[in-house]
Motif scaffolding. Sequence first.
Motif, mmCIF file in Angstrom:
data_model
loop_
_atom_site.group_PDB
_atom_site.id
_atom_site.type_symbol
_atom_site.label_atom_id
_atom_site.label_comp_id
_atom_site.label_asym_id
_atom_site.label_seq_id
_atom_site.Cartn_x
_atom_site.Cartn_y
_atom_site.Cartn_z
ATOM 1 N N ARG A 152 0.856 -1.190 0.000
ATOM 2 C CA ARG A 152 0.000 0.000 0.000
ATOM 3 C C ARG A 152 0.894 1.243 0.000
ATOM 4 O O ARG A 152 1.681 1.449 0.928
ATOM 5 N N LYS A 153 0.760 2.061 -1.038
ATOM 6 C CA LYS A 153 1.561 3.280 -1.160
ATOM 7 C C LYS A 153 0.652 4.507 -1.138
ATOM 8 O O LYS A 153 -0.357 4.546 -1.836
ATOM 9 N N ILE A 154 1.043 5.488 -0.339
ATOM 10 C CA ILE A 154 0.335 6.763 -0.289
ATOM 11 C C ILE A 154 1.283 7.857 -0.756
ATOM 12 O O ILE A 154 2.406 7.990 -0.237
ATOM 13 N N TYR A 155 0.828 8.607 -1.740
ATOM 14 C CA TYR A 155 1.618 9.732 -2.244
ATOM 15 C C TYR A 155 1.051 11.039 -1.703
ATOM 16 O O TYR A 155 -0.155 11.161 -1.479
ATOM 17 N N TRP A 156 1.925 12.022 -1.514
ATOM 18 C CA TRP A 156 1.522 13.378 -1.166
ATOM 19 C C TRP A 156 1.801 14.255 -2.374
ATOM 20 O O TRP A 156 2.876 14.175 -2.980
ATOM 21 N N ALA A 157 0.873 15.089 -2.739
ATOM 22 C CA ALA A 157 1.040 15.966 -3.904
ATOM 23 C C ALA A 157 0.594 17.378 -3.577
ATOM 24 O O ALA A 157 -0.412 17.571 -2.891
ATOM 25 N N ASP A 202 -5.170 0.947 -27.303
ATOM 26 C CA ASP A 202 -3.887 0.973 -26.590
ATOM 27 C C ASP A 202 -3.943 1.766 -25.286
ATOM 28 O O ASP A 202 -2.940 2.350 -24.852
ATOM 29 N N THR A 203 -5.091 1.806 -24.654
ATOM 30 C CA THR A 203 -5.189 2.436 -23.334
ATOM 31 C C THR A 203 -5.468 1.368 -22.276
ATOM 32 O O THR A 203 -5.933 0.267 -22.592
ATOM 33 N N LYS A 204 -5.167 1.711 -21.033
ATOM 34 C CA LYS A 204 -5.428 0.818 -19.905
ATOM 35 C C LYS A 204 -6.177 1.585 -18.828
ATOM 36 O O LYS A 204 -5.962 2.782 -18.639
ATOM 37 N N GLU A 205 -7.053 0.875 -18.134
ATOM 38 C CA GLU A 205 -7.803 1.517 -17.059
ATOM 39 C C GLU A 205 -6.855 1.971 -15.954
ATOM 40 O O GLU A 205 -5.925 1.246 -15.566
ATOM 41 N N ALA A 206 -7.096 3.171 -15.445
ATOM 42 C CA ALA A 206 -6.279 3.735 -14.370
ATOM 43 C C ALA A 206 -7.202 4.276 -13.295
ATOM 44 O O ALA A 206 -8.129 5.032 -13.581
ATOM 45 N N ARG A 207 -6.942 3.891 -12.043
ATOM 46 C CA ARG A 207 -7.785 4.335 -10.935
ATOM 47 C C ARG A 207 -6.919 4.774 -9.755
ATOM 48 O O ARG A 207 -5.874 4.160 -9.475
ATOM 49 N N LEU A 208 -7.335 5.825 -9.115
ATOM 50 C CA LEU A 208 -6.694 6.286 -7.889
ATOM 51 C C LEU A 208 -7.734 6.956 -7.005
ATOM 52 O O LEU A 208 -8.805 7.331 -7.470
ATOM 53 N N ILE A 209 -7.401 7.098 -5.740
ATOM 54 C CA ILE A 209 -8.243 7.824 -4.789
ATOM 55 C C ILE A 209 -7.438 8.994 -4.249
ATOM 56 O O ILE A 209 -6.296 8.811 -3.797
ATOM 57 N N TYR A 210 -8.003 10.191 -4.296
ATOM 58 C CA TYR A 210 -7.336 11.340 -3.682
ATOM 59 C C TYR A 210 -8.183 11.878 -2.542
ATOM 60 O O TYR A 210 -9.400 11.710 -2.506
ATOM 61 N N LYS A 211 -7.501 12.557 -1.604
ATOM 62 C CA LYS A 211 -8.186 13.206 -0.489
ATOM 63 C C LYS A 211 -7.523 14.546 -0.216
ATOM 64 O O LYS A 211 -6.326 14.603 0.069
ATOM 65 N N ILE A 241 -2.830 10.717 -2.063
ATOM 66 C CA ILE A 241 -3.267 9.917 -3.205
ATOM 67 C C ILE A 241 -2.880 8.453 -2.991
ATOM 68 O O ILE A 241 -1.724 8.148 -2.679
ATOM 69 N N ARG A 242 -3.859 7.580 -3.182
ATOM 70 C CA ARG A 242 -3.598 6.143 -3.141
ATOM 71 C C ARG A 242 -3.827 5.573 -4.530
ATOM 72 O O ARG A 242 -4.921 5.692 -5.096
ATOM 73 N N LEU A 243 -2.797 4.957 -5.075
ATOM 74 C CA LEU A 243 -2.908 4.327 -6.390
ATOM 75 C C LEU A 243 -3.621 2.987 -6.274
ATOM 76 O O LEU A 243 -3.275 2.154 -5.435
ATOM 77 N N LEU A 244 -4.600 2.771 -7.135
ATOM 78 C CA LEU A 244 -5.281 1.486 -7.217
ATOM 79 C C LEU A 244 -4.789 0.675 -8.405
ATOM 80 O O LEU A 244 -5.020 -0.537 -8.477
ATOM 81 N N THR A 245 -4.150 1.354 -9.360
ATOM 82 C CA THR A 245 -3.485 0.695 -10.487
ATOM 83 C C THR A 245 -2.119 1.368 -10.651
ATOM 84 O O THR A 245 -1.867 2.411 -10.065
ATOM 85 N N HIS A 295 5.401 13.192 -3.863
ATOM 86 C CA HIS A 295 6.281 12.490 -2.935
ATOM 87 C C HIS A 295 5.623 11.203 -2.461
ATOM 88 O O HIS A 295 4.468 11.211 -2.016
ATOM 89 N N ALA A 296 6.345 10.083 -2.583
ATOM 90 C CA ALA A 296 5.882 8.803 -2.044
ATOM 91 C C ALA A 296 6.147 8.822 -0.547
ATOM 92 O O ALA A 296 7.237 8.473 -0.088
ATOM 93 N N GLY A 297 5.145 9.256 0.234
ATOM 94 C CA GLY A 297 5.377 9.567 1.632
ATOM 95 C C GLY A 297 5.108 8.448 2.618
ATOM 96 O O GLY A 297 5.647 8.461 3.726
#
Length: 243
Positions: A108-113, A148-157, A170-174, A211-213
């Motif tokens: 599980r990775k959470i990024y800060w942006a 040539d596209t792929k589904e991309a999902r993320l959750i931001y707060k 931000i949590r990446l789901l893909t 930043h991968a925080g």
Amino acid sequence: MKEGTGNAYRKINEAEFKDIASRILYEDNHILIFNKRSGEIVQGDKTGDEPLSETIKCFIAERDAKPGRVFLGVTHRLDRPVSGICIFAKTSKALERLNKAFRDGEVRKIYWALLCARPVPDECELKHYIGRNEKQNRSYAYKEPHPDTKEARLIYKFIKSTEKYHLVLIRLLTGRHHQIRCQMSAIGCPIKGDLKYGAPRSNRDGGISLHAGEITFTHPVKKERMAIKALPESWPYGIIDDM
């Protein structure tokens, strides 16, 4: 850089040695967790610049007086302009198990942006279809599937704002090429400093404010659940004091 017996690695000077040591977040016989700066590359690329994987090998060889080969496996990557937590494997067993954990979505990775505009709503799951243009080294997000596209999902707060910028988690789901940069730009909220995806100006260090925080994972050998957090070095003063 050649590996083998004898003096296999370049000499690390005192300042570089202290800098690398100060950014090791955790280390044991199996893994090493490091706080990467924007501008550093995790693994070798066409630029020929020395990657962190090699720099840290030189550090370990110097610190531990190792005459021969140092094993350090790359388990995942961060884009060059992105900063944050990187996990390296110090044994082949740890590398194999961590690679599987990343593939299986068990890490599980959470990024800060820091964004140039405040997102609406404050919390949301984004879904796009992302296609990569390799010549431009850029990705494009679409609302509907394209060739040539792929589904991309993320959750931001949304967390809080400064006078000019807006902090989100931000949590990446893909895991897609430039996914966070591309998806946040697609909703009109490019990341601070990210000229490629619509930011109006660059950061002084040439990086972007992504930043991968935080990272949570199961230790590949000890089987203990681990949670690591690391602050970025070059963000506006006060924006993450209470993270």
